[in-house]
Design a protein around this motif. Structure first.
Motif, PDB file in Angstrom:
ATOM      1  N   GLY A   1      -2.539  12.578  18.038  1.00  0.00           N
ATOM      2  CA  GLY A   1      -2.605  11.188  18.480  1.00  0.00           C
ATOM      3  C   GLY A   1      -2.969  10.252  17.353  1.00  0.00           C
ATOM      4  N   GLY A   2      -3.456   9.084  17.739  1.00  0.00           N
ATOM      5  CA  GLY A   2      -3.704   8.057  16.744  1.00  0.00           C
ATOM      6  C   GLY A   2      -2.413   7.303  16.529  1.00  0.00           C
ATOM      7  N   THR A   3      -2.116   6.373  17.437  1.00  0.00           N
ATOM      8  CA  THR A   3      -0.846   5.656  17.405  1.00  0.00           C
ATOM      9  C   THR A   3      -0.716   4.778  16.170  1.00  0.00           C
ATOM     10  OG1 THR A   3      -0.625   5.664  19.814  1.00  0.00           O
ATOM     11  CG2 THR A   3       0.547   3.928  18.628  1.00  0.00           C
ATOM     12  N   THR A   4      -1.777   4.020  15.867  1.00  0.00           N
ATOM     13  CA  THR A   4      -1.716   3.084  14.746  1.00  0.00           C
ATOM     14  C   THR A   4      -2.575   3.559  13.577  1.00  0.00           C
ATOM     15  OG1 THR A   4      -3.611   1.752  15.453  1.00  0.00           O
ATOM     16  CG2 THR A   4      -1.456   1.182  16.399  1.00  0.00           C
ATOM     17  N   THR A   5      -2.321   2.946  12.431  1.00  0.00           N
ATOM     18  CA  THR A   5      -3.115   3.271  11.245  1.00  0.00           C
ATOM     19  C   THR A   5      -4.568   2.891  11.454  1.00  0.00           C
ATOM     20  OG1 THR A   5      -1.202   2.971   9.797  1.00  0.00           O
ATOM     21  CG2 THR A   5      -3.375   2.796   8.774  1.00  0.00           C
ATOM     22  N   GLY A   6      -4.807   1.714  12.058  1.00  0.00           N
ATOM     23  CA  GLY A   6      -6.181   1.260  12.293  1.00  0.00           C
ATOM     24  C   GLY A   6      -6.971   2.206  13.164  1.00  0.00           C
ATOM     25  N   SER A   7      -6.392   2.642  14.275  1.00  0.00           N
ATOM     26  CA  SER A   7      -7.107   3.553  15.178  1.00  0.00           C
ATOM     27  C   SER A   7      -7.288   4.923  14.528  1.00  0.00           C
ATOM     28  CB  SER A   7      -6.372   3.685  16.518  1.00  0.00           C
ATOM     29  OG  SER A   7      -5.088   4.233  16.350  1.00  0.00           O
ATOM     30  N   THR A   8      -6.283   5.369  13.790  1.00  0.00           N
ATOM     31  CA  THR A   8      -6.386   6.662  13.108  1.00  0.00           C
ATOM     32  C   THR A   8      -7.530   6.660  12.095  1.00  0.00           C
ATOM     33  OG1 THR A   8      -4.072   7.319  13.379  1.00  0.00           O
ATOM     34  CG2 THR A   8      -5.224   8.206  11.466  1.00  0.00           C
ATOM     35  N   MET A   9      -7.593   5.629  11.267  1.00  0.00           N
ATOM     36  CA  MET A   9      -8.630   5.569  10.236  1.00  0.00           C
ATOM     37  C   MET A   9     -10.025   5.520  10.859  1.00  0.00           C
ATOM     38  SD  MET A   9      -6.757   5.938   7.646  1.00  0.00           S
ATOM     39  CE  MET A   9      -7.974   5.822   6.329  1.00  0.00           C
ATOM     40  N   ALA A  10     -10.123   4.887  12.031  1.00  0.00           N
ATOM     41  CA  ALA A  10     -11.420   4.824  12.724  1.00  0.00           C
ATOM     42  C   ALA A  10     -11.845   6.185  13.263  1.00  0.00           C
ATOM     43  CB  ALA A  10     -11.344   3.808  13.867  1.00  0.00           C
ATOM     44  N   MET A  11     -10.857   7.025  13.613  1.00  0.00           N
ATOM     45  CA  MET A  11     -11.162   8.330  14.216  1.00  0.00           C
ATOM     46  C   MET A  11     -11.348   9.461  13.210  1.00  0.00           C
ATOM     47  SD  MET A  11      -8.866   8.446  17.711  1.00  0.00           S
ATOM     48  CE  MET A  11      -7.276   8.030  16.978  1.00  0.00           C
ATOM     49  N   ILE A  12     -10.794   9.304  12.023  1.00  0.00           N
ATOM     50  CA  ILE A  12     -10.831  10.386  11.033  1.00  0.00           C
ATOM     51  C   ILE A  12     -12.238  10.951  10.807  1.00  0.00           C
ATOM     52  CG2 ILE A  12     -10.627  10.801   8.534  1.00  0.00           C
ATOM     53  CD1 ILE A  12      -7.892   9.443   8.645  1.00  0.00           C
ATOM     54  N   PRO A  13     -13.271  10.108  10.597  1.00  0.00           N
ATOM     55  CA  PRO A  13     -14.602  10.676  10.336  1.00  0.00           C
ATOM     56  C   PRO A  13     -15.115  11.570  11.462  1.00  0.00           C
ATOM     57  CG  PRO A  13     -14.560   8.332   9.793  1.00  0.00           C
ATOM     58  CD  PRO A  13     -13.278   8.631  10.513  1.00  0.00           C
ATOM     59  N   VAL A  14     -14.742  11.255  12.704  1.00  0.00           N
ATOM     60  CA  VAL A  14     -15.191  12.043  13.859  1.00  0.00           C
ATOM     61  C   VAL A  14     -14.639  13.463  13.788  1.00  0.00           C
ATOM     62  CG1 VAL A  14     -15.159  12.240  16.378  1.00  0.00           C
ATOM     63  CG2 VAL A  14     -15.363   9.978  15.303  1.00  0.00           C
TER      64      VAL A  14
ATOM     65  N   ILE B   1      13.875  -9.093  -5.266  1.00  0.00           N
ATOM     66  CA  ILE B   1      13.631  -9.130  -3.820  1.00  0.00           C
ATOM     67  C   ILE B   1      12.517 -10.096  -3.430  1.00  0.00           C
ATOM     68  CG2 ILE B   1      14.452  -6.778  -3.470  1.00  0.00           C
ATOM     69  CD1 ILE B   1      11.545  -5.878  -3.301  1.00  0.00           C
ATOM     70  N   GLY B   2      12.666 -10.615  -2.218  1.00  0.00           N
ATOM     71  CA  GLY B   2      11.607 -11.379  -1.586  1.00  0.00           C
ATOM     72  C   GLY B   2      10.957 -10.486  -0.550  1.00  0.00           C
ATOM     73  N   MET B   3       9.649 -10.608  -0.388  1.00  0.00           N
ATOM     74  CA  MET B   3       8.954  -9.819   0.623  1.00  0.00           C
ATOM     75  C   MET B   3       8.247 -10.729   1.612  1.00  0.00           C
ATOM     76  SD  MET B   3       7.380  -6.473  -1.304  1.00  0.00           S
ATOM     77  CE  MET B   3       6.540  -6.022   0.194  1.00  0.00           C
ATOM     78  N   ILE B   4       8.287 -10.329   2.888  1.00  0.00           N
ATOM     79  CA  ILE B   4       7.516 -11.003   3.924  1.00  0.00           C
ATOM     80  C   ILE B   4       6.895  -9.904   4.774  1.00  0.00           C
ATOM     81  CG2 ILE B   4       9.669 -11.342   5.277  1.00  0.00           C
ATOM     82  CD1 ILE B   4       8.173 -13.822   6.528  1.00  0.00           C
ATOM     83  N   SER B   5       5.569  -9.816   4.747  1.00  0.00           N
ATOM     84  CA  SER B   5       4.867  -8.666   5.343  1.00  0.00           C
ATOM     85  C   SER B   5       3.909  -9.087   6.443  1.00  0.00           C
ATOM     86  CB  SER B   5       4.061  -7.936   4.262  1.00  0.00           C
ATOM     87  OG  SER B   5       4.815  -7.744   3.097  1.00  0.00           O
ATOM     88  N   GLY B   6       3.773  -8.212   7.437  1.00  0.00           N
ATOM     89  CA  GLY B   6       2.737  -8.400   8.439  1.00  0.00           C
ATOM     90  C   GLY B   6       1.377  -8.094   7.826  1.00  0.00           C
ATOM     91  N   THR B   7       0.339  -8.766   8.320  1.00  0.00           N
ATOM     92  CA  THR B   7      -1.012  -8.510   7.800  1.00  0.00           C
ATOM     93  C   THR B   7      -1.738  -7.433   8.598  1.00  0.00           C
ATOM     94  OG1 THR B   7      -1.871 -10.350   9.127  1.00  0.00           O
ATOM     95  CG2 THR B   7      -1.297 -10.831   6.835  1.00  0.00           C
ATOM     96  N   ASP B   8      -1.047  -6.809   9.567  1.00  0.00           N
ATOM     97  CA  ASP B   8      -1.613  -5.680  10.309  1.00  0.00           C
ATOM     98  C   ASP B   8      -1.832  -4.516   9.346  1.00  0.00           C
ATOM     99  OD1 ASP B   8       0.951  -3.762  10.499  1.00  0.00           O
ATOM    100  OD2 ASP B   8       1.583  -5.831  10.823  1.00  0.00           O
ATOM    101  N   GLY B   9      -2.523  -3.476   9.814  1.00  0.00           N
ATOM    102  CA  GLY B   9      -2.846  -2.337   8.951  1.00  0.00           C
ATOM    103  C   GLY B   9      -1.620  -1.720   8.306  1.00  0.00           C
ATOM    104  N   PHE B  10      -0.581  -1.492   9.095  1.00  0.00           N
ATOM    105  CA  PHE B  10       0.637  -0.872   8.556  1.00  0.00           C
ATOM    106  C   PHE B  10       1.358  -1.815   7.602  1.00  0.00           C
ATOM    107  CE2 PHE B  10       5.255  -0.327   8.757  1.00  0.00           C
ATOM    108  CZ  PHE B  10       5.375   0.960   8.254  1.00  0.00           C
ATOM    109  N   GLY B  11       1.539  -3.075   8.018  1.00  0.00           N
ATOM    110  CA  GLY B  11       2.260  -4.029   7.191  1.00  0.00           C
ATOM    111  C   GLY B  11       1.595  -4.246   5.842  1.00  0.00           C
ATOM    112  N   ALA B  12       0.263  -4.399   5.854  1.00  0.00           N
ATOM    113  CA  ALA B  12      -0.471  -4.622   4.606  1.00  0.00           C
ATOM    114  C   ALA B  12      -0.410  -3.399   3.704  1.00  0.00           C
ATOM    115  CB  ALA B  12      -1.925  -4.981   4.921  1.00  0.00           C
ATOM    116  N   SER B  13      -0.506  -2.226   4.314  1.00  0.00           N
ATOM    117  CA  SER B  13      -0.460  -0.987   3.535  1.00  0.00           C
ATOM    118  C   SER B  13       0.921  -0.803   2.903  1.00  0.00           C
ATOM    119  CB  SER B  13      -0.803   0.214   4.415  1.00  0.00           C
ATOM    120  OG  SER B  13      -0.666   1.416   3.685  1.00  0.00           O
ATOM    121  N   MET B  14       1.984  -1.037   3.702  1.00  0.00           N
ATOM    122  CA  MET B  14       3.331  -0.850   3.156  1.00  0.00           C
ATOM    123  C   MET B  14       3.619  -1.878   2.066  1.00  0.00           C
ATOM    124  SD  MET B  14       7.052  -0.543   4.979  1.00  0.00           S
ATOM    125  CE  MET B  14       8.544  -0.716   3.981  1.00  0.00           C
TER     126      MET B  14
END
Length: 388
Positions: free
Chosen positions: A103-116, A167-180
């Protein structure tokens, strides 16, 4: 024996029998956990993951389970909230006593769960996209989706074939967008790419014409790349068409690899390219392709059960579940540490995302060949021919 005594004896025997049957049941089952974003802004990812896990756990159990044990699937919905995800991860370990997690659908939720899971020493197979999930390598953490770095590399590889380098880039500021975005900036020089303008947007933004107008008016832009997922990329795509920019090649990421993106973007999606798994074009693969059988069978099973189009996100859950199941079979054990060791030894696993070969230094096990370059034509996914 009087009637009251007989009744007491029968009740005692019956209670004991219930206790024994539950004890036997407990011994014959094994708990696998999952925390998914079934609702909320990432539900287009989490819902097919949830459905996939339920469909295939039922199939596995109907066929006798794993090593004689039935799987009990324990799923929590974090609604896309990383804090909730961590709380549920703790519950899976402390209360549910799961032996592994898919599980861990998103990068944000995954990173929060990893230490557990790392602290509990329980294997965690994530379904999130960002490379941070498995880089650096953590002992108990694995993942199935292609990384954002791989997406950048596949896009740049295709751009290079087309002799497009500015190239021009336009990125989301969400966890995945910022990381990519960060990964694309990092690997761009390796492919001779020059990022001449770099814009972004927030997850709640409903119009990106201002950022796209800047890109349109920047001299020398030969193509545009949009790292992001969710509704944002669909809005960007519609705005792109509204501004008459369709003469400039436009690339999305694998974060939009579901039919819902095409539905949201509508006619504006025509001509958009993206790197994605073979699953989306299973019927267009040659018979000799080793993934064809797996992806076509998964597509048939999923669409038959849900009456909804298949997405690569559900495919990531399929891969995670079966990588785990195969590791459990090889370990012939429900010991999380033994299962972890076998997950890491996964070799030649043919999944919906590619052919997986893991190692002690690679907890993903996919290379760039696992990505196909697709182009949206006529409202459907199409394989881009080599060199076109």
């Amino acid at each position: 024996m009087n009637s009251k005594a007989s009744l007491k004896t029968l009740l005692a025997a019956s209670v004991m029998g219930v206790g024994l049957s539950h004890g036997a049941l407990a011994q014959d089952t094994v708990k696998i956990g999952s925390v998914l974003s079934v609702t909320g802004p990432s539900s287009f990812l989490g819902e097919p993951e949830d459905k996939t896990l339920k469909i295939y756990v039922d199939k596995i159990n109907a066929a006798g389970g794993v090593a004689g044990k039935k799987i009990e699937l324990v799923i929590y919905d974090d609604g896309g909230d990383a804090n909730k995800a961590r709380t549920f991860a703790t519950r899976l370990i402390e209360d549910d006593e799961v032996i592994a997690m898919v599980g861990g659908t998103t990068t944000g939720s995954t990173m929060a769960m990893i230490p557990v899971f790392e602290e509990a020493q329980v294997p965690f197979i994530s379904l999130a996209g960002a490379i941070e999930v498995i880089d650096p390598v953590r002992k108990f953490v694995f993942k199935t989706p292609h990384t954002d770095r791989m997406a950048c590399e596949k896009i740049f590889e295709d751009l290079k074939k087309r002799n497009l380098t500015k190239i021009g880039m336009i990125s989301g500021t969400d966890g995945f967008g910022a990381s990519m975005r960060a990964q694309c900036v990092k690997v761009a020089p390796n492919y001779g790419m020059q990022i001449v303008i770099d814009e972004n947007y927030g997850p709640r933004d409903s119009d990106m014409t201002a950022q796209l107008t800047k890109i349109k008016n920047t001299a020398g832009v030969q193509a545009v790349v949009n790292p992001g997922f969710g509704q944002g990329p669909a809005i960007v795509t519609r705005n792109y068409a509204q501004l008459g920019m369709t003469n400039i090649p436009f690339y999305q990421s694998h974060g939009v690899a579901s039919k819902s993106f095409i539905d949201l973007a509508g006619a504006a999606a025509e001509g958009v390219r993206l790197p994605a798994a073979a699953l989306l074009v299973g019927d267009k693969l040659p018979e000799s392709d080793p993934q064809k059988k797996v992806v076509t069978e998964y597509k048939r099973s999923y669409e038959s059960a849900t009456k909804q189009p298949v997405s690569t996100f559900g495919g990531h859950a399929y891969d995670g579940l079966f990588i785990l199941v195969e590791a459990m079979k090889r370990a012939n054990s429900t010991d999380p540490k033994k299962i972890r060791d076998e997950i890491e030894k996964t070799k030649g696993f043919v999944g919906t995302g590619g052919i997986v070969n893991m190692s002690g230094t690679d907890h993903l096990g996919l290379d760039l060949s696992a990505f196909r370059v697709l182009e949206i034509k006529g409202g459907d996914w199409n394989l881009v021919a080599s060199g076109s």
